[in-house]
Design a protein around this motif. Structure first.
Motif, PDB file in Angstrom:
ATOM      1  N   LEU A  51       0.864  -1.147  -0.027  1.00  0.00           N
ATOM      2  CA  LEU A  51       0.050   0.099  -0.014  1.00  0.00           C
ATOM      3  C   LEU A  51       0.960   1.430   0.107  1.00  0.00           C
ATOM      4  O   LEU A  51       0.610   2.119   0.809  1.00  0.00           O
ATOM      5  N   ASN A  52       2.044   1.411  -0.733  1.00  0.00           N
ATOM      6  CA  ASN A  52       2.845   2.537  -0.905  1.00  0.00           C
ATOM      7  C   ASN A  52       2.353   3.607  -1.922  1.00  0.00           C
ATOM      8  O   ASN A  52       3.153   4.570  -2.149  1.00  0.00           O
ATOM      9  N   TYR A  53       1.242   3.320  -2.568  1.00  0.00           N
ATOM     10  CA  TYR A  53       0.539   4.242  -3.615  1.00  0.00           C
ATOM     11  C   TYR A  53      -0.618   4.524  -2.900  1.00  0.00           C
ATOM     12  O   TYR A  53      -1.689   3.653  -2.838  1.00  0.00           O
ATOM     13  N   ASP A  61     -10.006   0.020  -1.118  1.00  0.00           N
ATOM     14  CA  ASP A  61     -10.706   0.375   0.091  1.00  0.00           C
ATOM     15  C   ASP A  61      -9.894   0.352   1.321  1.00  0.00           C
ATOM     16  O   ASP A  61     -10.600   0.058   2.291  1.00  0.00           O
ATOM     17  N   PHE A  62      -8.723   0.675   1.112  1.00  0.00           N
ATOM     18  CA  PHE A  62      -7.887   1.066   2.464  1.00  0.00           C
ATOM     19  C   PHE A  62      -7.500   2.471   2.669  1.00  0.00           C
ATOM     20  O   PHE A  62      -7.230   3.117   1.519  1.00  0.00           O
ATOM     21  N   LYS A  63      -7.441   2.958   3.906  1.00  0.00           N
ATOM     22  CA  LYS A  63      -6.812   4.320   3.928  1.00  0.00           C
ATOM     23  C   LYS A  63      -4.997   4.179   3.699  1.00  0.00           C
ATOM     24  O   LYS A  63      -4.526   3.275   4.202  1.00  0.00           O
ATOM     25  N   PRO A  64      -4.593   5.052   3.348  1.00  0.00           N
ATOM     26  CA  PRO A  64      -3.136   5.097   3.016  1.00  0.00           C
ATOM     27  C   PRO A  64      -2.597   4.916   4.353  1.00  0.00           C
ATOM     28  O   PRO A  64      -2.908   5.446   5.236  1.00  0.00           O
ATOM     29  N   PRO A  65      -1.418   4.106   4.466  1.00  0.00           N
ATOM     30  CA  PRO A  65      -0.640   3.912   5.818  1.00  0.00           C
ATOM     31  C   PRO A  65      -0.031   5.192   6.531  1.00  0.00           C
ATOM     32  O   PRO A  65       0.463   5.844   5.700  1.00  0.00           O
ATOM     33  N   SER A  66       0.133   5.092   7.659  1.00  0.00           N
ATOM     34  CA  SER A  66       0.811   6.421   8.302  1.00  0.00           C
ATOM     35  C   SER A  66       2.411   5.871   8.469  1.00  0.00           C
ATOM     36  O   SER A  66       2.977   6.899   8.712  1.00  0.00           O
ATOM     37  N   GLU A  67       2.623   4.915   8.368  1.00  0.00           N
ATOM     38  CA  GLU A  67       4.023   4.494   8.228  1.00  0.00           C
ATOM     39  C   GLU A  67       4.327   3.294   7.332  1.00  0.00           C
ATOM     40  O   GLU A  67       3.248   2.472   7.043  1.00  0.00           O
ATOM     41  N   PRO A  68       5.698   3.106   6.802  1.00  0.00           N
ATOM     42  CA  PRO A  68       5.674   1.921   5.934  1.00  0.00           C
ATOM     43  C   PRO A  68       5.254   0.728   6.135  1.00  0.00           C
ATOM     44  O   PRO A  68       5.503   0.130   7.527  1.00  0.00           O
ATOM     45  N   LEU A  69       4.424  -0.018   5.306  1.00  0.00           N
ATOM     46  CA  LEU A  69       4.100  -1.430   5.446  1.00  0.00           C
ATOM     47  C   LEU A  69       4.907  -2.375   4.735  1.00  0.00           C
ATOM     48  O   LEU A  69       4.960  -2.317   3.812  1.00  0.00           O
TER      49      LEU A  69
END
Length: 246
Positions: A51-53, A61-69
């Motif tokens: 999820l880095n874009y 249907d995910f919120k962009p992450p707040s730190e790298p996954l």
């Protein structure tokens, strides 16, 4: 310079791209069709981004992450250019993921983002397939999704870092059977390469030969046995791959 690893007449060679041919160490020139392509690097630790874009996260249907996954990948997953990726017989949905991959060129710890590019020796293309049937949670990609044999074509080249003016402004495209199905730009990453190197090196040592797969933009579609998938990144080349039945 574009560099590759290939098998030719029973031997493995480090080859260089010259005038449309592969130059072997003995200076013999061979065509791309005369060799078996191998992953251009035998990687050490491989880090992959989920999820880095933002557009891909929203597509799912995910919120962009707040730190790298970040998750890790084993060596069994990697195959070379023009190789076959096995689609599980019972899979209902298996999609490609065209990704820019950064190759770490020297050891470092606690690297600042402003110095990060000096630790990158080159770039290549990864196609990190995912079988959604087995996905438990996009925030926690499990082993059965991201560590399947043959499911990460890599290559065809490693392009020297000095030859890529701005790795954070490259166009990515994917074609399935000649039809474009995905297009994006590395400028749209949530966490760019300098930020990722700073983050990873803040708690562990990065080593020469480590690989960072930086994620994929929106546009991933299901692939079937027999499909030819081409991942293209500006300035690096085209990674060709075919889906095969289990």
């Amino acid at each position: 310079m574009k560099r590759a690893r290939v098998a030719y007449k029973g031997q493995i060679h480090e080859a260089v791209f010259e005038a449309g041919y592969l130059a072997l160490p003995n200076r013999r020139m061979v065509s791309e069709q005369d060799v078996v392509w191998l992953p251009p690097i035998v990687p050490k630790t491989v880090f992959a981004l989920g999820l880095n874009y933002a557009d891909h996260a929203m597509e799912l249907d995910f919120k962009p992450p707040s730190e790298p996954l970040i998750f890790l990948k084993g060596p069994n997953t990697f195959i070379g250019n023009r190789g076959n990726t096995i689609r599980p017989a019972k899979a209902a949905y298996m999609h490609y993921e065209c990704e820019l991959a950064a190759v770490i060129g020297r050891q470092g710890k606690n690297i600042k983002a402003c110095d990060a590019y000096s630790y990158v020796s080159g770039y290549t293309i990864a196609n990190d397939y995912a079988v959604r049937d087995y996905l438990e949670n996009y925030y926690r990609p499990n082993l059965v999704v991201k560590n399947r044999d043959t499911c990460t074509p890599l290559g065809p080249w490693i392009v020297d870092a000095m030859d890529i003016e701005d790795p954070m402004n490259l166009t990515l495209r994917t074609y399935v059977n000649g039809r474009i199905t995905q297009e994006g730009s590395t400028k749209d990453m949530i966490f760019g390469i300098p930020a990722l190197i700073e983050y990873l090196s803040s708690f562990m040592t990065l080593n020469c030969g480590d690989l960072i797969l930086t994620g994929t933009p929106k546009g991933s579609v299901d692939t079937k046995a027999g499909d030819e998938v081409v991942c293209e990144i500006e300035g690096i080349g085209k990674l060709i791959n075919t889906i095969a039945e289990e």
